[in-house]
Design a protein around this motif. Structure first.
Motif, PDB file in Angstrom:
ATOM      1  N   VAL A   1      66.303  32.422  16.522  1.00  0.00           N
ATOM      2  CA  VAL A   1      65.107  32.198  15.880  1.00  0.00           C
ATOM      3  C   VAL A   1      64.162  32.593  16.561  1.00  0.00           C
ATOM      4  O   VAL A   1      64.167  33.926  17.449  1.00  0.00           O
ATOM      5  CB  VAL A   1      64.771  30.991  16.607  1.00  0.00           C
ATOM      6  CG1 VAL A   1      63.069  30.087  16.241  1.00  0.00           C
ATOM      7  CG2 VAL A   1      65.559  29.790  16.596  1.00  0.00           C
ATOM      8  N   PHE A   2      62.855  33.758  15.101  1.00  0.00           N
ATOM      9  CA  PHE A   2      62.556  34.720  15.660  1.00  0.00           C
ATOM     10  C   PHE A   2      61.144  34.725  14.888  1.00  0.00           C
ATOM     11  O   PHE A   2      60.753  33.625  14.174  1.00  0.00           O
ATOM     12  CB  PHE A   2      62.880  36.193  15.561  1.00  0.00           C
ATOM     13  CG  PHE A   2      63.520  36.251  14.138  1.00  0.00           C
ATOM     14  CD1 PHE A   2      62.501  37.596  12.946  1.00  0.00           C
ATOM     15  CD2 PHE A   2      64.227  35.918  13.752  1.00  0.00           C
ATOM     16  CE1 PHE A   2      63.392  37.164  11.925  1.00  0.00           C
ATOM     17  CE2 PHE A   2      64.972  36.227  12.620  1.00  0.00           C
ATOM     18  CZ  PHE A   2      64.575  36.293  11.539  1.00  0.00           C
ATOM     19  N   THR A   3      60.262  35.387  15.094  1.00  0.00           N
ATOM     20  CA  THR A   3      58.924  35.531  14.676  1.00  0.00           C
ATOM     21  C   THR A   3      58.852  36.382  14.100  1.00  0.00           C
ATOM     22  O   THR A   3      59.083  38.007  14.037  1.00  0.00           O
ATOM     23  CB  THR A   3      58.403  35.335  15.453  1.00  0.00           C
ATOM     24  OG1 THR A   3      57.600  35.744  16.741  1.00  0.00           O
ATOM     25  CG2 THR A   3      57.775  33.888  15.435  1.00  0.00           C
ATOM     26  N   ASP A   4      57.925  36.361  13.116  1.00  0.00           N
ATOM     27  CA  ASP A   4      57.522  37.720  12.042  1.00  0.00           C
ATOM     28  C   ASP A   4      56.291  38.256  12.794  1.00  0.00           C
ATOM     29  O   ASP A   4      54.644  39.225  12.124  1.00  0.00           O
ATOM     30  CB  ASP A   4      57.259  37.944  10.784  1.00  0.00           C
ATOM     31  CG  ASP A   4      57.359  38.775   9.698  1.00  0.00           C
ATOM     32  OD1 ASP A   4      57.224  39.932  10.077  1.00  0.00           O
ATOM     33  OD2 ASP A   4      56.917  38.616   8.804  1.00  0.00           O
ATOM     34  N   TYR A   5      56.309  38.942  14.297  1.00  0.00           N
ATOM     35  CA  TYR A   5      55.084  39.671  14.744  1.00  0.00           C
ATOM     36  C   TYR A   5      55.240  40.512  15.474  1.00  0.00           C
ATOM     37  O   TYR A   5      55.869  40.670  16.686  1.00  0.00           O
ATOM     38  CB  TYR A   5      54.509  38.146  15.624  1.00  0.00           C
ATOM     39  CG  TYR A   5      53.500  38.932  16.741  1.00  0.00           C
ATOM     40  CD1 TYR A   5      51.855  39.033  16.080  1.00  0.00           C
ATOM     41  CD2 TYR A   5      53.757  39.247  18.060  1.00  0.00           C
ATOM     42  CE1 TYR A   5      51.147  40.033  16.573  1.00  0.00           C
ATOM     43  CE2 TYR A   5      52.459  39.149  18.992  1.00  0.00           C
ATOM     44  CZ  TYR A   5      51.476  39.882  18.151  1.00  0.00           C
ATOM     45  OH  TYR A   5      50.336  40.378  19.120  1.00  0.00           O
TER      46      TYR A   5
END
Length: 54
Positions: free
Chosen positions: A7-11
């Motif tokens: 799980v990760f974010t595009d930031y």
């Protein structure tokens, strides 16, 4: 090989990428990220390969 989930974010450089052994735990974290900040794209992925540096 047992499946793992990321799980990760595009930031930029995501300060909180997380790896999970179960889909349920990964999905819970994914939902938390979506609810916390819905303006940043979040991803729940199946890990298909893994490399660990020595």
């Amino acid at each position: 090989m047992k499946a793992k989930f990321a799980v990760f974010t595009d930031y930029g450089p995501d300060p909180y990428p997380m790896l999970f052994e179960s889909y349920e735990n990964a999905y819970e974290e994914f939902n938390h990220r979506v609810k916390t900040d819905s303006k940043i794209a979040s991803y729940l992925c199946v890990v298909i390969d893994e490399y660990k540096s020595k």
